[in-house]
Design a protein around this motif. Structure first.
Motif, PDB file in Angstrom:
ATOM      1  N   VAL A   1      52.190  46.320  57.064  1.00 33.00           N
ATOM      2  CA  VAL A   1      50.728  46.165  57.078  1.00 33.00           C
ATOM      3  C   VAL A   1      50.131  46.783  55.812  1.00 33.00           C
ATOM      4  O   VAL A   1      49.246  46.192  55.174  1.00 33.00           O
ATOM      5  CB  VAL A   1      50.129  46.797  58.350  1.00 33.00           C
ATOM      6  N   ARG A   2      50.618  47.973  55.433  1.00 37.95           N
ATOM      7  CA  ARG A   2      50.131  48.634  54.219  1.00 37.95           C
ATOM      8  C   ARG A   2      50.403  47.766  52.988  1.00 37.95           C
ATOM      9  O   ARG A   2      49.530  47.580  52.130  1.00 37.95           O
ATOM     10  CB  ARG A   2      50.808  49.995  54.074  1.00 37.95           C
ATOM     11  N   ASP A   3      51.612  47.193  52.896  1.00 36.52           N
ATOM     12  CA  ASP A   3      51.949  46.331  51.758  1.00 36.52           C
ATOM     13  C   ASP A   3      51.097  45.066  51.751  1.00 36.52           C
ATOM     14  O   ASP A   3      50.684  44.598  50.683  1.00 36.52           O
ATOM     15  CB  ASP A   3      53.432  45.961  51.785  1.00 36.52           C
ATOM     16  N   ALA A   4      50.826  44.504  52.926  1.00 39.86           N
ATOM     17  CA  ALA A   4      49.994  43.298  52.996  1.00 39.86           C
ATOM     18  C   ALA A   4      48.572  43.598  52.532  1.00 39.86           C
ATOM     19  O   ALA A   4      47.966  42.801  51.805  1.00 39.86           O
ATOM     20  CB  ALA A   4      49.998  42.747  54.427  1.00 39.86           C
ATOM     21  N   ARG A   5      48.033  44.759  52.941  1.00 42.97           N
ATOM     22  CA  ARG A   5      46.683  45.136  52.481  1.00 42.97           C
ATOM     23  C   ARG A   5      46.658  45.323  50.969  1.00 42.97           C
ATOM     24  O   ARG A   5      45.724  44.868  50.298  1.00 42.97           O
ATOM     25  CB  ARG A   5      46.253  46.434  53.151  1.00 42.97           C
ATOM     26  N   ARG A   6      47.677  45.991  50.457  1.00 42.49           N
ATOM     27  CA  ARG A   6      47.734  46.233  48.997  1.00 42.49           C
ATOM     28  C   ARG A   6      47.836  44.905  48.255  1.00 42.49           C
ATOM     29  O   ARG A   6      47.150  44.693  47.239  1.00 42.49           O
ATOM     30  CB  ARG A   6      48.921  47.130  48.680  1.00 42.49           C
ATOM     31  N   HIS A   7      48.664  43.992  48.751  1.00 43.18           N
ATOM     32  CA  HIS A   7      48.809  42.694  48.097  1.00 43.18           C
ATOM     33  C   HIS A   7      47.498  41.917  48.126  1.00 43.18           C
ATOM     34  O   HIS A   7      47.104  41.304  47.120  1.00 43.18           O
ATOM     35  CB  HIS A   7      49.924  41.899  48.781  1.00 43.18           C
ATOM     36  N   ALA A   8      46.823  41.942  49.264  1.00 40.57           N
ATOM     37  CA  ALA A   8      45.534  41.240  49.359  1.00 40.57           C
ATOM     38  C   ALA A   8      44.526  41.841  48.389  1.00 40.57           C
ATOM     39  O   ALA A   8      43.770  41.116  47.721  1.00 40.57           O
ATOM     40  CB  ALA A   8      45.014  41.301  50.792  1.00 40.57           C
ATOM     41  N   HIS A   9      44.510  43.176  48.284  1.00 39.99           N
ATOM     42  CA  HIS A   9      43.591  43.852  47.365  1.00 39.99           C
ATOM     43  C   HIS A   9      43.910  43.460  45.917  1.00 39.99           C
ATOM     44  O   HIS A   9      42.993  43.201  45.118  1.00 39.99           O
ATOM     45  CB  HIS A   9      43.707  45.362  47.561  1.00 39.99           C
ATOM     46  N   GLN A  10      45.210  43.405  45.574  1.00 41.76           N
ATOM     47  CA  GLN A  10      45.602  42.996  44.228  1.00 41.76           C
ATOM     48  C   GLN A  10      45.176  41.561  43.948  1.00 41.76           C
ATOM     49  O   GLN A  10      44.696  41.246  42.844  1.00 41.76           O
ATOM     50  CB  GLN A  10      47.116  43.116  44.053  1.00 41.76           C
ATOM     51  N   GLN A  11      45.352  40.690  44.935  1.00 44.71           N
ATOM     52  CA  GLN A  11      44.974  39.295  44.747  1.00 44.71           C
ATOM     53  C   GLN A  11      43.472  39.160  44.518  1.00 44.71           C
ATOM     54  O   GLN A  11      43.037  38.384  43.662  1.00 44.71           O
ATOM     55  CB  GLN A  11      45.398  38.465  45.966  1.00 44.71           C
ATOM     56  N   HIS A  12      42.680  39.920  45.261  1.00 44.43           N
ATOM     57  CA  HIS A  12      41.216  39.868  45.071  1.00 44.43           C
ATOM     58  C   HIS A  12      40.822  40.424  43.707  1.00 44.43           C
ATOM     59  O   HIS A  12      39.932  39.871  43.042  1.00 44.43           O
ATOM     60  CB  HIS A  12      40.500  40.634  46.190  1.00 44.43           C
ATOM     61  N   ALA A  13      41.458  41.513  43.293  1.00 41.35           N
ATOM     62  CA  ALA A  13      41.142  42.092  41.977  1.00 41.35           C
ATOM     63  C   ALA A  13      41.478  41.097  40.868  1.00 41.35           C
ATOM     64  O   ALA A  13      40.705  40.919  39.912  1.00 41.35           O
ATOM     65  CB  ALA A  13      41.910  43.401  41.780  1.00 41.35           C
TER      66      ALA A  13
END
Length: 140
Positions: free
Chosen positions: A94-106
């Motif tokens: 879940v932590r990795d998925a949130r980080r990946h989503a945040h990177q994609q948005h950035a």
């Protein structure tokens, strides 16, 4: 034909003799208990032997119960450790998925800013042409 009949008769007689030999009562050796005393459940020797066998069976049953309790405790501990590992892995996923989503948005925000910068540059804004490319880390 006559030889075959004789062979069959001999086989039947031999089988009957074997069956009689197997059902003959056992002979006791001199100095041992009589057959009546060996099957007498009121005999002190039989009672003592029965108590010994019962004690041995109870000891085996207690040892088996103790071993089963130890194995059950180990199983419960292993199951708890597995459940903890699964929960930890789920939290990491879940932590990795949130980080990946945040990177994609950035990255998407940086690309949108870059497209605006290119549009401004193509329409005569020299300051937009000289500006550096947007860094996705600044959109984090």
């Amino acid at each position: 034909m006559k030889i075959t009949s004789l062979a069959i008769a001999a086989a039947l007689l031999g089988g009957a003799a074997t069956a009689q030999a197997q059902t003959a009562p056992a002979q006791t050796a001199p100095g041992t208990l009589s057959p009546a005393k060996e099957t007498d459940t009121n005999s002190p020797d039989v009672a003592a032997a029965n108590r010994d066998v019962a004690a041995q069976a109870a000891a085996r049953q207690n040892a088996t119960a103790d071993a089963n309790a130890d194995l059950q405790a180990q199983y419960a501990a292993d199951l708890a450790a597995y459940d903890a590992a699964v929960r930890a892995h789920h939290r990491a996923v879940v932590r990795d998925a949130r980080r990946h989503a945040h990177q994609q948005h950035a990255y998407a925000d940086a690309m949108a800013a870059w497209r605006h910068q290119v549009y401004a540059c193509r329409h005569g804004d020299n300051r937009a042409c000289k500006a550096p490319t947007p860094d996705p880390a600044r959109f984090w």
